[in-house]
Design a protein around this motif. Structure first.
Motif, mmCIF file in Angstrom:
data_model
loop_
_atom_site.group_PDB
_atom_site.id
_atom_site.type_symbol
_atom_site.label_atom_id
_atom_site.label_comp_id
_atom_site.label_asym_id
_atom_site.label_seq_id
_atom_site.Cartn_x
_atom_site.Cartn_y
_atom_site.Cartn_z
ATOM 1 N N PHE A 1 0.834 -1.201 0.000
ATOM 2 C CA PHE A 1 0.000 0.000 0.000
ATOM 3 C C PHE A 1 0.873 1.256 0.000
ATOM 4 O O PHE A 1 0.544 2.249 -0.674
ATOM 5 N N VAL A 2 1.959 1.223 0.735
ATOM 6 C CA VAL A 2 2.888 2.359 0.750
ATOM 7 C C VAL A 2 3.444 2.612 -0.657
ATOM 8 O O VAL A 2 3.506 3.747 -1.127
ATOM 9 N N ILE A 3 3.828 1.527 -1.337
ATOM 10 C CA ILE A 3 4.344 1.666 -2.699
ATOM 11 C C ILE A 3 3.246 2.151 -3.638
ATOM 12 O O ILE A 3 3.472 3.020 -4.490
ATOM 13 N N SER A 4 2.033 1.625 -3.475
ATOM 14 C CA SER A 4 0.910 2.035 -4.329
ATOM 15 C C SER A 4 0.580 3.509 -4.139
ATOM 16 O O SER A 4 0.264 4.212 -5.103
ATOM 17 N N CYS A 5 0.663 3.990 -2.907
ATOM 18 C CA CYS A 5 0.439 5.417 -2.651
ATOM 19 C C CYS A 5 1.492 6.256 -3.352
ATOM 20 O O CYS A 5 1.199 7.337 -3.878
ATOM 21 N N SER A 6 2.729 5.762 -3.375
ATOM 22 C CA SER A 6 3.795 6.463 -4.085
ATOM 23 C C SER A 6 3.488 6.531 -5.576
ATOM 24 O O SER A 6 3.724 7.551 -6.222
ATOM 25 N N VAL A 7 2.940 5.435 -6.115
ATOM 26 C CA VAL A 7 2.569 5.412 -7.539
ATOM 27 C C VAL A 7 1.528 6.475 -7.825
ATOM 28 O O VAL A 7 1.651 7.240 -8.788
ATOM 29 N N ARG A 8 0.494 6.556 -6.986
ATOM 30 C CA ARG A 8 -0.564 7.547 -7.210
ATOM 31 C C ARG A 8 -0.036 8.963 -7.079
ATOM 32 O O ARG A 8 -0.433 9.855 -7.834
#
Length: 210
Positions: free
Chosen positions: A197-204
């Motif tokens: 989720f942390v990585i996905s937030c970075s993507v967004r």
């Protein structure tokens, strides 16, 4: 709860998390390098190397990851962790190559012509003009693939590599109630979720900044 999350069990699971992240990040880094070479060869080489790159990419993109994990683990005489890194690197390189190739194809052809008119060679054009733009455009997709790699490391348990899921399965064998197993699996799922989720937030965040 105390029987599941005692100090010994948590240290045991932390070793699994460390191995999971080590395999994932080394594989991703190597895949970026090898994938870049494959993308360049497939896009710009019309000879034998371009054909080899094309065959490699198509073979790995159209076969299951687990097949390569099993093949390398049992056929290549290297330590377990290295077999995991090798299998993920070989597989993910093909994916990274196609991501980067899409980024290179998005660069306006006029920039190639402008570079050549200024005396740039093909290598200089790639290095100074095409690749920097391509990498920047592909960062969100690269990070999304990183999430996939981290999740897919759980397949390594199938070949006896004691990453995070593997450690959890070993602990599960020592529990006597289904409640303890449920709590353990919930913890495994929550840990994977938090990391990804942390990585996905970075993507967004990166996507909205473009």
């Amino acid at each position: 709860m105390s029987e599941v999350f005692n100090q010994a069990n948590m240290l045991f699971l932390l070793k699994g998390i460390k191995l999971t992240l080590t395999i994932a990040f080394i594989s991703i880094a190597l895949s970026m390098i090898f994938g870049t070479v494959l993308a360049i060869l497939r896009n710009f080489s019309k000879g034998i190397f371009g054909k080899i790159a094309t065959v490699y990419i198509e073979v790995f993109r159209n076969t299951p990851l687990l097949l390569w994990i099993l093949s390398i683990r049992f056929l290549v005489p290297i330590p377990p962790m290295y077999s995991g890194i090798l299998s993920f690197t070989l597989f993910t390189s093909a994916v990274m190559a196609e991501i980067l190739r899409g980024g290179m194809n998005s660069v306006n052809k006029g920039q190639y012509e402008a570079a050549y008119s200024q005396g740039f060679s093909k290598i200089q054009t790639l290095r100074y003009i095409v690749l920097p733009q391509s990498f920047r455009r592909c960062v969100p997709t690269f990070l999304s693939q990183a999430v996939t790699v981290i999740k897919d490391t759980s397949f390594l348990w199938a070949v006896g590599i004691e990453e995070f899921t593997g450690k959890g399965m070993i602990l599960m064998g020592s529990f006597v109630s289904s409640y303890q197993v449920f709590i353990l699996f919930g913890f495994l799922a929550a840990t994977y979720f938090i990391i990804n989720f942390v990585i996905s937030c970075s993507v967004r965040t990166i996507k909205t900044s473009y």
